[in-house]
Design an enzyme around this catalytic site. Sequence first.
Site, PDB file in Angstrom:
ATOM      1  N   TYR A 274      34.934  23.774 -21.551  1.00  0.00           N
ATOM      2  CA  TYR A 274      35.553  22.994 -20.472  1.00  0.00           C
ATOM      3  C   TYR A 274      36.286  21.752 -21.013  1.00  0.00           C
ATOM      4  O   TYR A 274      35.792  21.092 -21.937  1.00  0.00           O
ATOM      5  CB  TYR A 274      34.487  22.557 -19.441  1.00  0.00           C
ATOM      6  CG  TYR A 274      35.064  21.550 -18.480  1.00  0.00           C
ATOM      7  CD1 TYR A 274      35.887  21.963 -17.438  1.00  0.00           C
ATOM      8  CD2 TYR A 274      34.880  20.193 -18.680  1.00  0.00           C
ATOM      9  CE1 TYR A 274      36.487  21.044 -16.613  1.00  0.00           C
ATOM     10  CE2 TYR A 274      35.467  19.264 -17.848  1.00  0.00           C
ATOM     11  CZ  TYR A 274      36.271  19.690 -16.813  1.00  0.00           C
ATOM     12  OH  TYR A 274      36.872  18.767 -16.007  1.00  0.00           O
TER      13      TYR A 274
ATOM     14  N   ARG B 201      41.276  22.601 -12.335  1.00  0.00           N
ATOM     15  CA  ARG B 201      42.241  21.706 -12.976  1.00  0.00           C
ATOM     16  C   ARG B 201      43.580  22.373 -13.240  1.00  0.00           C
ATOM     17  O   ARG B 201      43.675  23.590 -13.314  1.00  0.00           O
ATOM     18  CB  ARG B 201      41.681  21.247 -14.340  1.00  0.00           C
ATOM     19  CG  ARG B 201      40.343  20.526 -14.277  1.00  0.00           C
ATOM     20  CD  ARG B 201      40.548  19.086 -13.956  1.00  0.00           C
ATOM     21  NE  ARG B 201      39.299  18.345 -13.830  1.00  0.00           N
ATOM     22  CZ  ARG B 201      39.182  17.047 -14.109  1.00  0.00           C
ATOM     23  NH1 ARG B 201      40.218  16.362 -14.557  1.00  0.00           N
ATOM     24  NH2 ARG B 201      38.041  16.428 -13.918  1.00  0.00           N
TER      25      ARG B 201
ATOM     26  N   ASN C   6      36.151  21.155  -9.094  1.00  0.00           N
ATOM     27  CA  ASN C   6      36.659  20.485 -10.297  1.00  0.00           C
ATOM     28  C   ASN C   6      37.672  21.377 -11.034  1.00  0.00           C
ATOM     29  O   ASN C   6      37.842  21.268 -12.241  1.00  0.00           O
ATOM     30  CB  ASN C   6      35.485  20.129 -11.227  1.00  0.00           C
ATOM     31  CG  ASN C   6      35.910  19.174 -12.341  1.00  0.00           C
ATOM     32  OD1 ASN C   6      36.758  18.309 -12.142  1.00  0.00           O
ATOM     33  ND2 ASN C   6      35.337  19.339 -13.529  1.00  0.00           N
TER      34      ASN C   6
ATOM     35  N   ASP D  69      45.289   8.676 -16.997  1.00  0.00           N
ATOM     36  CA  ASP D  69      43.848   8.725 -17.281  1.00  0.00           C
ATOM     37  C   ASP D  69      43.369   7.723 -18.329  1.00  0.00           C
ATOM     38  O   ASP D  69      42.268   7.216 -18.212  1.00  0.00           O
ATOM     39  CB  ASP D  69      43.465  10.151 -17.730  1.00  0.00           C
ATOM     40  CG  ASP D  69      41.964  10.414 -17.656  1.00  0.00           C
ATOM     41  OD1 ASP D  69      41.332   9.959 -16.688  1.00  0.00           O
ATOM     42  OD2 ASP D  69      41.427  11.049 -18.568  1.00  0.00           O
TER      43      ASP D  69
ATOM     44  N   SER E 192      36.085   9.151 -12.290  1.00  0.00           N
ATOM     45  CA  SER E 192      36.716  10.466 -12.212  1.00  0.00           C
ATOM     46  C   SER E 192      36.854  10.937 -10.759  1.00  0.00           C
ATOM     47  O   SER E 192      35.962  10.709  -9.948  1.00  0.00           O
ATOM     48  CB  SER E 192      35.857  11.479 -12.970  1.00  0.00           C
ATOM     49  OG  SER E 192      35.608  10.994 -14.253  1.00  0.00           O
TER      50      SER E 192
ATOM     51  N   CYS F 205      38.756  10.036  -8.287  1.00  0.00           N
ATOM     52  CA  CYS F 205      38.969   9.044  -7.220  1.00  0.00           C
ATOM     53  C   CYS F 205      40.453   8.879  -6.934  1.00  0.00           C
ATOM     54  O   CYS F 205      40.866   7.892  -6.342  1.00  0.00           O
ATOM     55  CB  CYS F 205      38.404   7.687  -7.621  1.00  0.00           C
ATOM     56  SG  CYS F 205      36.635   7.539  -7.388  1.00  0.00           S
TER      57      CYS F 205
ATOM     58  N   ARG G 106      32.296  18.110 -17.107  1.00  0.00           N
ATOM     59  CA  ARG G 106      31.698  17.383 -18.220  1.00  0.00           C
ATOM     60  C   ARG G 106      30.182  17.370 -18.049  1.00  0.00           C
ATOM     61  O   ARG G 106      29.671  17.405 -16.934  1.00  0.00           O
ATOM     62  CB  ARG G 106      32.230  15.947 -18.263  1.00  0.00           C
ATOM     63  CG  ARG G 106      33.658  15.845 -18.776  1.00  0.00           C
ATOM     64  CD  ARG G 106      34.104  14.399 -18.868  1.00  0.00           C
ATOM     65  NE  ARG G 106      34.288  13.800 -17.571  1.00  0.00           N
ATOM     66  CZ  ARG G 106      33.414  13.022 -16.957  1.00  0.00           C
ATOM     67  NH1 ARG G 106      32.270  12.714 -17.535  1.00  0.00           N
ATOM     68  NH2 ARG G 106      33.658  12.529 -15.774  1.00  0.00           N
TER      69      ARG G 106
ATOM     70  N   LYS H  42      38.550  12.636 -23.847  1.00  0.00           N
ATOM     71  CA  LYS H  42      37.448  11.697 -23.592  1.00  0.00           C
ATOM     72  C   LYS H  42      36.711  11.345 -24.882  1.00  0.00           C
ATOM     73  O   LYS H  42      36.323  10.197 -25.088  1.00  0.00           O
ATOM     74  CB  LYS H  42      36.468  12.302 -22.581  1.00  0.00           C
ATOM     75  CG  LYS H  42      37.099  12.743 -21.269  1.00  0.00           C
ATOM     76  CD  LYS H  42      37.697  11.582 -20.537  1.00  0.00           C
ATOM     77  CE  LYS H  42      38.115  12.004 -19.132  1.00  0.00           C
ATOM     78  NZ  LYS H  42      38.706  10.892 -18.375  1.00  0.00           N
TER      79      LYS H  42
ATOM     80  N   HIS I 224      39.607   3.779 -19.562  1.00  0.00           N
ATOM     81  CA  HIS I 224      39.770   4.922 -18.648  1.00  0.00           C
ATOM     82  C   HIS I 224      40.705   4.472 -17.514  1.00  0.00           C
ATOM     83  O   HIS I 224      40.274   4.244 -16.385  1.00  0.00           O
ATOM     84  CB  HIS I 224      38.379   5.297 -18.114  1.00  0.00           C
ATOM     85  CG  HIS I 224      38.330   6.574 -17.350  1.00  0.00           C
ATOM     86  ND1 HIS I 224      37.349   6.860 -16.432  1.00  0.00           N
ATOM     87  CD2 HIS I 224      39.137   7.667 -17.363  1.00  0.00           C
ATOM     88  CE1 HIS I 224      37.535   8.049 -15.925  1.00  0.00           C
ATOM     89  NE2 HIS I 224      38.619   8.563 -16.467  1.00  0.00           N
TER      90      HIS I 224
ATOM     91  N   TYR J 232      46.777   7.413  -0.245  1.00  0.00           N
ATOM     92  CA  TYR J 232      47.939   8.101  -0.834  1.00  0.00           C
ATOM     93  C   TYR J 232      49.161   7.174  -0.861  1.00  0.00           C
ATOM     94  O   TYR J 232      49.060   6.048  -1.322  1.00  0.00           O
ATOM     95  CB  TYR J 232      48.199   9.425  -0.104  1.00  0.00           C
ATOM     96  CG  TYR J 232      46.956  10.300  -0.122  1.00  0.00           C
ATOM     97  CD1 TYR J 232      46.461  10.791  -1.320  1.00  0.00           C
ATOM     98  CD2 TYR J 232      46.245  10.585   1.048  1.00  0.00           C
ATOM     99  CE1 TYR J 232      45.302  11.563  -1.351  1.00  0.00           C
ATOM    100  CE2 TYR J 232      45.089  11.357   1.025  1.00  0.00           C
ATOM    101  CZ  TYR J 232      44.632  11.845  -0.179  1.00  0.00           C
ATOM    102  OH  TYR J 232      43.494  12.596  -0.222  1.00  0.00           O
ATOM    103  N   GLY J 233      50.324   7.630  -0.340  1.00  0.00           N
ATOM    104  CA  GLY J 233      51.553   6.836  -0.427  1.00  0.00           C
ATOM    105  C   GLY J 233      51.388   5.454   0.184  1.00  0.00           C
ATOM    106  O   GLY J 233      51.988   4.471  -0.281  1.00  0.00           O
TER     107      GLY J 233
HETATM  108  C1  OXD Z   1      37.549  12.840 -15.860  1.00  0.00           C
HETATM  109  C2  OXD Z   1      38.812  13.466 -16.252  1.00  0.00           C
HETATM  110  O1  OXD Z   1      36.561  13.550 -15.625  1.00  0.00           O
HETATM  111  O2  OXD Z   1      39.809  12.741 -16.363  1.00  0.00           O
HETATM  112  O3  OXD Z   1      37.523  11.599 -15.766  1.00  0.00           O
HETATM  113  O4  OXD Z   1      38.843  14.687 -16.488  1.00  0.00           O
HETATM  114 MN    MN Z   2      39.299  10.629 -16.331  1.00  0.00          MN
END
Ligand code: OXD
Ligand code: MN
Length: 586
Positions: free
Chosen positions: A197, A366, A364, A275, A248, A250, A69, A206, A226, A490-491
């Site tokens: 992208y 995806r 990044n 998301d 984003s 995280c 982004r 978004k 978000h 994680y878990g």
């Molecule tokens: C972000 C996404 O960048 O979800 O937050 O792609």
């Molecule tokens: Mn996001």
Amino acid sequence: MTTNADLAAWVKSVAEHTQAARIHWCDGSDAENETLVARMLEDGSLLRLNPQTHPNCFLHRSAPNDVARVEHLTFVCTAIQEDAGQNNNWMAPAEAHRVVDDLYAGCMRGRILYVIPYLMGPYGSPYSRAGVEITDSAYVVANMRIMARIGARALAHIEAGNSFVRGLHSVGDLNPNRRYIMHFPEELLIKSIGSGYGGNALLGKKCHALRIASWQARTEGWLAEHMLILGLEDPSGNITYVAAAFPSACGKTNLAMLVPPAALPGWKVWTVGDDIAWLHLGDDGQLWAINPEAGFFGVAPGTSSKTNPNCMGMLGRNAIYTNVALSPDQQPWWEGIDGPQPAGLIDWQGRTYDPKLGPAAHPNSRFTVAANQCPSYSIQANAPEGVPISAIIFGGRRSTVAPLIYQALDWEHGVFAGAAMASETTAAAVGQVGLVRRDPMAMKPFCGYNFADYWSHWLSFGQRSSRLPKIFHVNWFRKDHDGRFLWPGYGDNMRVLKWLVERCQGRIGAVRTPIGYVPRTEDLDVAGLDISRVSLEALLAIDPTIWVREVADIGAYFASFDARLPSALAAQVARIKGELARQLAA
Ligand code: OXD
Ligand code: MN
């Protein structure tokens, strides 16, 4: 074609202005998708992955300058600049239209103009909203088909007289100097050019479901956030629904699909979304959440059967990969995936992998995959009324300062905790990685209006209901003095969520501190986990000296919103400062 005259006129005028070779109205069918895929395989914009190991999976390589982004090229164009706020880049609407309309002139010459009617939210939900994206990218159509509900039913929704958001997208010439992502909330309109992208080009995500929807939500009394949505099933079978906001990259997708550790038998996580959440106050005073999306557009690097087994379970079929690396036997590959690194990798730019040139997969990179392929997909995910939210979690990536978890004292304090959120930046947006920046409610890049007004809107829910969710703040990323993560994540995050559920059920205690309720070390279930008491104490510690600095920083940030800042937030700053001072003096 359509019976909606406004829509027909808009498509016609765009086609004329862009000089598109022809118009294709997307119906979302399998046959249509097959035609588009065949076209993209032929022009090289898709590569077929190994059909034995990854049936119906494809790789797309974007232009190397178009991989994230672009917040600095993203604008909210309101008639009055203050309505967009200092949290957004702003341009006067007339000027913004002129800038992009010049770039759109003739930009689809010789190309197909695709019209994608789409619905954000479950079919039949009163909370779902429609949009129409015009694009000259078949890749965008293929991704929108996974991420939203596209085609005939969405068009019927519009033709029944419901309003819709218009989004115009062209890849243009992919030159970053001619790249803009423009939002006109007052016109329910998005204009995006120069990028193919995800977040810049899949306009339902978004641009619509957050920036435009947050604007609509304020005027209509709901929230567009978000946030992931998940259900936490306890051993008695009771499910507590939670919405969680993280900046984003995280770990939202990992958290949304978490598999609890064997040491917590009977617990289970159900995924509703990873998301975006649209939250409405029900007649019962509870906040009800729907996921407006129908798919996941997740970050690939770091995804493995250790970090996200459910995700790995859905990635082997019907997925589009963007900017991952390729193994010699045509399987997708990224840093952090299971198993040893295969020899002979091709990197995300199509070159023979050379570590000197950077990682094999773009950080990044995806995957795009339908939500109903997720093994933990909730049966409630398509419920028209949504799911009732008992807790909201705010979280950031902080090496220091924030404890593993705390609970806000009340709604007002919770809104403060969200507004004060900060996180270290990641690769999801162009710019330097690892800087701490304030990212209120994880909406810094996505709030379609002035943050001060947004916080007032959040606070207003406190007057409208006494059954609002409890608010928590988490930080999985705290480090020790040697820079090592203190918490396995994680878990094992389920252990933290277990405390949260028990707080919601009123079954477990906590320590009251100036920044909120914090678990006692003995309250966290660490059965079977190799963690020392010292580490646990470090994870939960609140150092008043550090917090004095943090609250001063938050106060300075809030003050930059001047008179629009809600007084309740300034009052929280004063309260916490006072309590910390008394604690330090004692
Ligand atoms: C972000 C996404 O960048 O979800 O937050 O792609
Ligand atoms: Mn996001």
